[in-house]
Design a protein around this motif. Structure first.
Motif, short mmCIF file in Angstrom:
data_model
loop_
_atom_site.label_atom_id
_atom_site.label_comp_id
_atom_site.label_asym_id
_atom_site.label_seq_id
_atom_site.Cartn_x
_atom_site.Cartn_y
_atom_site.Cartn_z
N VAL A 186 0.86 -1.19 0.00
CA VAL A 186 0.00 0.00 0.00
C VAL A 186 0.89 1.23 0.00
CG1 VAL A 186 -1.81 1.27 1.19
CG2 VAL A 186 -1.79 -1.24 1.28
N PHE A 187 0.70 2.10 -0.97
CA PHE A 187 1.48 3.33 -1.10
C PHE A 187 0.59 4.51 -0.71
CE2 PHE A 187 3.10 0.20 -4.04
CZ PHE A 187 4.48 0.23 -3.82
N ARG A 188 1.07 5.31 0.23
CA ARG A 188 0.27 6.43 0.75
C ARG A 188 0.98 7.76 0.54
NH1 ARG A 188 -3.85 4.59 4.16
NH2 ARG A 188 -3.69 2.37 4.73
N ASP A 189 0.16 8.80 0.54
CA ASP A 189 0.67 10.17 0.43
C ASP A 189 -0.29 11.09 1.17
OD1 ASP A 189 2.20 12.34 -0.23
OD2 ASP A 189 2.11 12.05 -2.40
N ILE A 208 -4.02 9.79 1.92
CA ILE A 208 -4.68 9.10 0.81
C ILE A 208 -3.83 7.91 0.37
CG2 ILE A 208 -5.90 11.15 -0.05
CD1 ILE A 208 -3.60 11.49 -2.06
N ILE A 209 -4.47 6.94 -0.30
CA ILE A 209 -3.77 5.81 -0.91
C ILE A 209 -3.61 6.12 -2.39
CG2 ILE A 209 -3.88 3.35 -1.46
CD1 ILE A 209 -5.43 2.90 1.07
N THR A 210 -2.36 6.13 -2.85
CA THR A 210 -2.09 6.48 -4.24
C THR A 210 -1.87 5.26 -5.13
OG1 THR A 210 0.26 6.72 -3.70
CG2 THR A 210 -1.10 8.70 -3.61
N ALA A 211 -1.60 4.10 -4.54
CA ALA A 211 -1.40 2.90 -5.36
C ALA A 211 -1.43 1.66 -4.48
CB ALA A 211 -0.08 2.98 -6.13
N LEU A 212 -1.80 0.52 -5.10
CA LEU A 212 -1.78 -0.80 -4.47
C LEU A 212 -1.04 -1.77 -5.38
CD1 LEU A 212 -5.55 -0.90 -3.44
CD2 LEU A 212 -3.64 -0.55 -1.86
N ALA A 213 -0.39 -2.76 -4.81
CA ALA A 213 0.35 -3.73 -5.63
C ALA A 213 0.34 -5.11 -4.97
CB ALA A 213 1.79 -3.25 -5.83
N ASP A 214 0.45 -6.15 -5.84
CA ASP A 214 0.52 -7.57 -5.44
C ASP A 214 -0.84 -8.08 -4.96
OD1 ASP A 214 3.17 -7.49 -6.12
OD2 ASP A 214 3.88 -7.19 -4.06
N CYS A 215 -0.88 -9.39 -4.63
CA CYS A 215 -2.10 -10.08 -4.17
C CYS A 215 -3.22 -10.02 -5.20
CB CYS A 215 -2.59 -9.49 -2.85
SG CYS A 215 -1.46 -9.74 -1.47
N GLY A 216 -2.86 -9.91 -6.49
CA GLY A 216 -3.88 -9.87 -7.53
C GLY A 216 -4.82 -8.68 -7.42
N VAL A 217 -4.33 -7.61 -6.86
CA VAL A 217 -5.20 -6.46 -6.62
C VAL A 217 -5.46 -5.68 -7.91
CG1 VAL A 217 -3.36 -4.80 -6.06
CG2 VAL A 217 -5.61 -4.53 -5.04
N GLU A 218 -6.67 -5.26 -8.07
CA GLU A 218 -7.09 -4.38 -9.16
C GLU A 218 -7.59 -3.08 -8.54
OE1 GLU A 218 -6.74 -4.92 -12.31
OE2 GLU A 218 -6.27 -7.06 -12.37
N ARG A 230 -2.35 27.67 -5.45
CA ARG A 230 -1.63 26.76 -6.34
C ARG A 230 -2.53 25.58 -6.69
NH1 ARG A 230 1.41 22.22 -5.44
NH2 ARG A 230 1.38 22.55 -3.18
N PRO A 231 -2.65 25.25 -7.97
CA PRO A 231 -3.45 24.08 -8.34
C PRO A 231 -2.87 22.80 -7.77
CG PRO A 231 -2.97 25.46 -10.26
CD PRO A 231 -2.12 25.96 -9.14
N VAL A 232 -3.74 21.92 -7.29
CA VAL A 232 -3.34 20.64 -6.71
C VAL A 232 -4.08 19.53 -7.46
CG1 VAL A 232 -3.33 19.18 -4.66
CG2 VAL A 232 -2.91 21.63 -4.44
N GLU A 233 -3.34 18.53 -7.91
CA GLU A 233 -3.96 17.40 -8.61
C GLU A 233 -3.18 16.13 -8.29
OE1 GLU A 233 -5.43 15.98 -13.06
OE2 GLU A 233 -4.10 17.70 -12.84
N CYS A 234 -3.89 15.10 -7.95
CA CYS A 234 -3.25 13.80 -7.72
C CYS A 234 -4.27 12.70 -8.01
CB CYS A 234 -2.72 13.70 -6.30
SG CYS A 234 -4.02 13.71 -5.04
N TYR A 235 -3.74 11.52 -8.24
CA TYR A 235 -4.59 10.35 -8.48
C TYR A 235 -4.59 9.48 -7.22
CZ TYR A 235 -5.35 11.25 -13.41
OH TYR A 235 -5.77 11.81 -14.58
N VAL A 236 -5.77 9.10 -6.81
CA VAL A 236 -5.93 8.27 -5.62
C VAL A 236 -6.71 7.01 -6.00
CG1 VAL A 236 -5.92 10.30 -4.14
CG2 VAL A 236 -8.09 9.39 -4.91
N VAL A 237 -6.65 6.02 -5.12
CA VAL A 237 -7.38 4.77 -5.36
C VAL A 237 -8.83 4.97 -4.95
CG1 VAL A 237 -7.54 2.32 -4.82
CG2 VAL A 237 -5.29 3.43 -5.00
#
Length: 505
Positions: free
Chosen positions: A5-8, A144-154, A286-293
């Motif tokens: 689990v990747f957080r920011d 926030i969670i920005t990405a997930l990996a492994d365990c067949g996660v989608e 300042r504009p802020v943009e990010c992708y979250v799960v």
């Protein structure tokens, strides 16, 4: 296998609270010897001037003064006169417990009630109450969670956009300009003005702001009630240090005139020096943009997913709008002569309109008239105005920080009826608050059971608007595999379709 689990941290502005307080108005105004004695009180106005706003130890402290202006008729020659007094105040208001980093406090108010009377010919007593209102917003850091990996996660990625406050300044400034009149005024009745920012430049960590203040002077040069007017543009040039402000910042500035004095220039007949006091409101975002799960599941494990709501604030519009409001009504005295009109504006508020909301407010036109008995009266005409434009949604979704001002007033009399055209300009910032539901946590413990191994494909009849990710989540299959098998390019289905669902990843 362990789920990664990747957080920011997402930093945005979120509305916190609105607090109110009451300011007492209690003062005695002594008429100086160089002004005529009081025959009759015509009208009393109270204006709010905020000089400082600060949050410490969970309390908002507001410092400033109430400018009390009294118009009266002189005893000897029916002259319209004016006197005023500043009522300083410091008011602390309790706030809920929170982190007030990068806060913005918008302070406004209006008179609740006001009594003004002449105690004698040289003393005026003013009593009343002023309702002070403050809306506090602050910068909040949301994990926030920005990405997930492994365990067949989608995972379904969701863009979150907003703005972050990087500069919020209210600076007191002065500007001077020479003004020549046909003759020196005997009495100044009113000096009002509206700021106009013409240029904003960001240069090497500094903001250079240029513009002018359009000053309107109302005075009389002879005894009596006949009023004259003059106008003058007072230019200004301000340089403000903004260390650390990025080049992609959205910069907004507005100038609010809070006072003006006029002094005769030595050695110049009918020459005067206007000294304007104003508050420069500078906002940089300042504009802020990010992708979250936004959603997640696993094709190999039973995933326990929890969700939460994050708030973001977007800059909807930089407002610079003008509206003309018409005011009409009958005068109590058909023989009354209109000699002047002042307009007071109440704080802006939302109104309902077809298709959404409109931004506008309440106001009052104060018409000064000489009646048939030789006395000066003030007739108050309340009216409302709405700015052009309709905004969808509810009032809770928006926040505005605006500075309205009156740019022109024209009155005329037709029989017993009075009509006035009032031009109102509103400049400021309009924000829209959005809420997004995103993934808060994901755990993968128990492996999925393998079901129906003899079935390779299923057929799913999808309706328009359905999302391939949600369908894949239901069957615990890969959304990418479904997209490839059905030759799809977009997750969102624009029309109904028959989809093939692979039963193995």
């Amino acid at each position: 296998m362990e789920l990664k689990v990747f957080r920011d941290t997402l930093s945005t502005m979120a509305s916190l609270c609105e607090t109110k307080a009451e300011l007492p108005i209690e003062t005695e105004i002594l008429i100086p010897d160089y002004l005529p004695q009081v025959f009759k009180i015509v009208k009393c106005f109270v204006y709010l001037v905020t000089l400082q706003k600060q949050i410490t130890a969970g309390r908002l402290t507001v410092e400033g003064y109430l400018r009390c202006v009294v118009y009266y008729q002189a005893e000897e020659d029916q002259s319209l006169c004016q006197t005023e007094q500043k009522i300083p105040f410091t008011r602390a208001m309790d706030l809920p417990e929170s982190n007030y980093q990068g806060y913005t406090a918008q302070v406004s108010g209006e008179v609740e009630y006001l009594n003004c009377r002449a105690v004698n010919q040289r003393r005026v007593d003013v009593r009343g109450a002023y309702a002070l209102s403050a809306l506090v917003t602050a910068q909040s850091d949301q994990e926030i969670i920005t990405a997930l990996a492994d365990c067949g996660v989608e995972q379904k990625m969701l863009p979150v956009t907003g703005v972050k406050s990087v500069a919020n300044l209210d600076k007191l400034m002065t500007a001077e300009e020479e003004l020549t009149l046909p003759s020196q005024p005997q009495a100044i009745l009113d000096i009002s003005g509206v700021g106009q920012v013409e240029e904003i430049k960001m240069i090497s960590g500094k903001a250079v702001i240029k513009g002018k203040i359009k000053v309107e002077l109302t005075y009389r040069s002879q005894p009596g009630y006949r009023l004259e007017g003059a106008a003058k543009d007072v230019p200004f040039n301000q340089i403000i240090d903004l260390d650390g402000v990025p080049d992609d910042g959205v910069c907004f500035a507005e100038v609010e005139m809070v006072g003006c004095t006029m002094m005769a220039t030595a050695g110049q007949e009918a020459g005067n020096t206007l000294t304007v006091t104003a508050i420069l409101h500078l906002r940089v975002y300042r504009p802020v943009e990010c992708y979250v799960v936004g959603d997640a599941f696993s094709t190999q494990y039973k995933a326990d997913v929890t969700y939460k709501t994050v708030n973001a604030e977007q800059l909807q519009e930089q407002l610079d709008k003008t509206v003309e409001a018409d005011v009409a009504g009958a005068l109590p005295d058909e023989n009354a002569e209109i000699i002047g009109c002042f307009v007071s504006l109440h704080p802006l508020e939302w109104g309902q309109a077809e298709g959404g909301l409109t931004l506008g407010g309440r106001a009052s036109a104060h018409v000064l008239c000489m009646n048939s008995l030789g006395e000066i009266d003030c007739y108050d005409k309340a009216f409302e105005y709405s700015l052009p434009g309709v905004y969808p949604g509810t009032a809770e979704q928006y926040r505005f920080e605006c500075w309205p001002g009156v740019t022109a007033v024209n009155t005329q009399k037709n029989g017993m009826d009075m009509t006035a055209q009032v031009n109102i300009r509103v400049r400021g910032l309009l924000f829209r608050r959005i809420k997004e539901t995103i993934v808060d946590s994901v755990t993968c413990d128990e492996a999925l059971e393998v079901g129906e191994p003899d079935v390779a494909l299923r057929i799913y009849y999808a309706a328009a608007g359905e999302n391939v990710f949600d369908i894949a989540k239901f069957y615990h299959v890969s959304p990418a595999a479904m997209m490839k098998l059905n030759h799809l390019e977009d997750l969102e289905l624009g029309a109904g379709a028959r989809l093939l669902v692979p039963m193995t990843v």
